[in-house]
Design a protein around this motif. Structure first.
Motif, short mmCIF file in Angstrom:
data_model
loop_
_atom_site.label_atom_id
_atom_site.label_comp_id
_atom_site.label_asym_id
_atom_site.label_seq_id
_atom_site.Cartn_x
_atom_site.Cartn_y
_atom_site.Cartn_z
N PRO A 86 0.81 -1.22 0.00
CA PRO A 86 0.00 0.00 0.00
C PRO A 86 0.85 1.27 0.00
O PRO A 86 2.06 1.23 0.23
N GLN A 87 0.16 2.39 -0.26
CA GLN A 87 0.84 3.70 -0.37
C GLN A 87 1.44 4.12 0.97
O GLN A 87 2.49 4.73 1.03
N SER A 88 0.74 3.81 2.06
CA SER A 88 1.28 4.19 3.38
C SER A 88 0.98 3.08 4.37
O SER A 88 0.24 2.14 4.06
N ALA A 89 1.58 3.18 5.55
CA ALA A 89 1.39 2.18 6.61
C ALA A 89 1.61 0.77 6.06
O ALA A 89 0.81 -0.13 6.30
N ASN A 90 2.72 0.58 5.34
CA ASN A 90 2.92 -0.72 4.70
C ASN A 90 3.88 -1.64 5.46
O ASN A 90 4.20 -2.72 5.00
N ILE A 91 4.35 -1.19 6.63
CA ILE A 91 5.11 -2.09 7.52
C ILE A 91 4.60 -1.90 8.96
O ILE A 91 3.93 -0.89 9.25
N PHE A 92 4.94 -2.84 9.83
CA PHE A 92 4.64 -2.67 11.26
C PHE A 92 5.83 -1.96 11.89
O PHE A 92 6.92 -2.54 11.99
N THR A 93 5.65 -0.71 12.31
CA THR A 93 6.80 0.07 12.78
C THR A 93 7.32 -0.40 14.14
O THR A 93 8.49 -0.17 14.45
N THR A 94 6.48 -1.06 14.93
CA THR A 94 6.94 -1.48 16.26
C THR A 94 7.59 -2.87 16.22
O THR A 94 8.24 -3.27 17.18
N LEU A 95 7.42 -3.59 15.13
CA LEU A 95 8.06 -4.90 14.99
C LEU A 95 9.42 -4.74 14.33
O LEU A 95 9.66 -3.79 13.60
N THR A 96 10.31 -5.69 14.57
CA THR A 96 11.62 -5.64 13.92
C THR A 96 11.48 -6.01 12.44
O THR A 96 10.43 -6.50 12.01
N VAL A 97 12.57 -5.79 11.71
CA VAL A 97 12.59 -6.14 10.29
C VAL A 97 12.26 -7.61 10.10
O VAL A 97 11.39 -7.97 9.30
N GLU A 98 12.92 -8.46 10.88
CA GLU A 98 12.67 -9.90 10.71
C GLU A 98 11.24 -10.26 11.10
O GLU A 98 10.59 -11.08 10.43
N GLU A 99 10.72 -9.64 12.16
CA GLU A 99 9.34 -9.92 12.57
C GLU A 99 8.35 -9.49 11.48
O GLU A 99 7.34 -10.15 11.24
N ASN A 100 8.66 -8.37 10.81
CA ASN A 100 7.81 -7.94 9.69
C ASN A 100 7.79 -9.00 8.59
O ASN A 100 6.74 -9.31 8.05
N LEU A 101 8.97 -9.53 8.27
CA LEU A 101 9.04 -10.54 7.21
C LEU A 101 8.31 -11.82 7.64
O LEU A 101 7.58 -12.42 6.84
N ARG A 102 8.49 -12.20 8.89
CA ARG A 102 7.79 -13.39 9.39
C ARG A 102 6.28 -13.19 9.35
O ARG A 102 5.52 -14.11 9.04
N ALA A 103 5.84 -11.96 9.67
CA ALA A 103 4.40 -11.66 9.61
C ALA A 103 3.90 -11.80 8.18
O ALA A 103 2.81 -12.32 7.93
N GLY A 104 4.72 -11.34 7.22
CA GLY A 104 4.34 -11.45 5.81
C GLY A 104 4.23 -12.90 5.37
O GLY A 104 3.51 -13.21 4.42
N GLY A 105 4.94 -13.79 6.06
CA GLY A 105 4.93 -15.21 5.68
C GLY A 105 4.29 -16.10 6.72
O GLY A 105 4.57 -17.30 6.77
N HIS A 106 3.38 -15.53 7.51
CA HIS A 106 2.85 -16.31 8.64
C HIS A 106 2.01 -17.51 8.21
O HIS A 106 1.79 -18.41 9.00
N LEU A 107 1.57 -17.52 6.94
CA LEU A 107 0.78 -18.66 6.48
C LEU A 107 1.65 -19.82 5.99
O LEU A 107 1.16 -20.90 5.71
#
Ligand code: ATP
Ligand code: MG
Length: 251
Positions: free
Chosen positions: A87-108
């Motif tokens: 999305p145009q904005s708010a496209n990452i979780f700012t309070t999570l780490t980089v790796e946690e963001n990637l894991r969230a993207g692949g949680h399935l």
């Protein structure tokens, strides 16, 4: 000629029934191709890509992915079917780490696949490796966009939709993000990208589509659009005059 992977026909979308923002847009993107969506502010570019990702209501039209009708799918089902969206904005979780963001993207994903996709992300975005344990809010603008793209790639989408990935970035970082977008397309993904910078967008893309007032005003090969006087007119001519009463009066 490659069969288009993503085919959208007569898409009508918006935020309230009876008040359509996107008013019958059709487009096609093939695997390995970049289609850039251009148009003035408020044209409905974000609404178009959001509606294709299931992030805002669609009131009409059909969407197919690899020949499969995905018109009726919800956002999470579209993601599972192969439509990635940054999305145009708010496209990452700012309070999570980089790796946690990637894991969230692949949680399935199952563990083995998650591990493989993480390895791919680190290889594709080496700048993120050093920031692995840093929270999202500690990243530069460019690093945030890289993370947002890497997050969307965790599900190995067949189509990647990006809404203004270059917004707010330095020219150097824009070049870096665009280089990554080209590499992603070269890997066989169909890329649909909204871009404000007409010149840079058309230089990167294979084809361009110009949206004005929720409709397709113009489309064609990027190289042809680059020198098209109609494009300049759409931005600087009568539409701008309508949008800006002072500029209009001065003409
Ligand atoms: N969440 C929302 N609820 C209601 N209306 C909205 C919403 N988001 C956008 N709109 C309206 O939809 C229209 C198109 O907005 P949209 O964000 O799709 O345009 P855009 O082409 O992406 O513009 P920009 O270049 O500024 O990003 C605008 O009139 C806007 O006010
Ligand atoms: Mg937008």
């Amino acid at each position: 000629m490659t069969e288009p992977l993503l085919v959208a026909s007569d898409v009508v979308a918006g935020y309230r029934p009876g008040l359509p923002i996107v008013q019958g847009v059709s487009l096609q993107v093939a695997a390995g191709e970049i289609l850039v969506v251009l148009g003035p502010n408020g044209a409905g570019k974000s609404t178009l890509v959001k509606s294709l990702a299931g992030a805002c209501p669609r009131y009409g039209g059909r969407v197919s992915l690899g020949g499969r009708d995905v018109s009726a799918l919800a956002a999470h089902e579209l993601a599972a079917a192969g439509i990635g969206f940054v999305p145009q904005s708010a496209n990452i979780f700012t309070t999570l780490t980089v790796e946690e963001n990637l894991r969230a993207g692949g949680h399935l994903l199952d563990r083995a696949l998650l591990r493989d996709r993480l390895a791919e992300a680190w290889a594709r975005f080496p700048d993120l490796v050093a920031k692995r344990r840093a929270p999202g809010h500690a990243l530069s603008g460019g690093q945030r966009q890289m993370l947002a793209v890497a997050r969307a790639l965790m599900m190995a989408p067949r189509v990647l939709m990006l809404d203004e990935p270059s917004a707010g970035l330095s020219p150097l970082m824009v070049g870096e993000v665009f280089r990554q977008v080209r590499a992603i397309a070269d890997g066989g993904i169909a890329v649909l990208m909204v871009e404000q910078n007409v010149k840079a967008g058309l230089k990167l893309a294979d084809r361009g589509l110009v949206m004005v007032g929720g409709r397709v005003a113009h489309e064609g090969a990027a190289a042809a659009l680059q020198g098209d006087p109609l494009l300049a007119e759409l931005y600087l001519g009568r539409h701008a005059a309508h949008a800006d009463p002072i500029a209009g009066a001065a003409r």
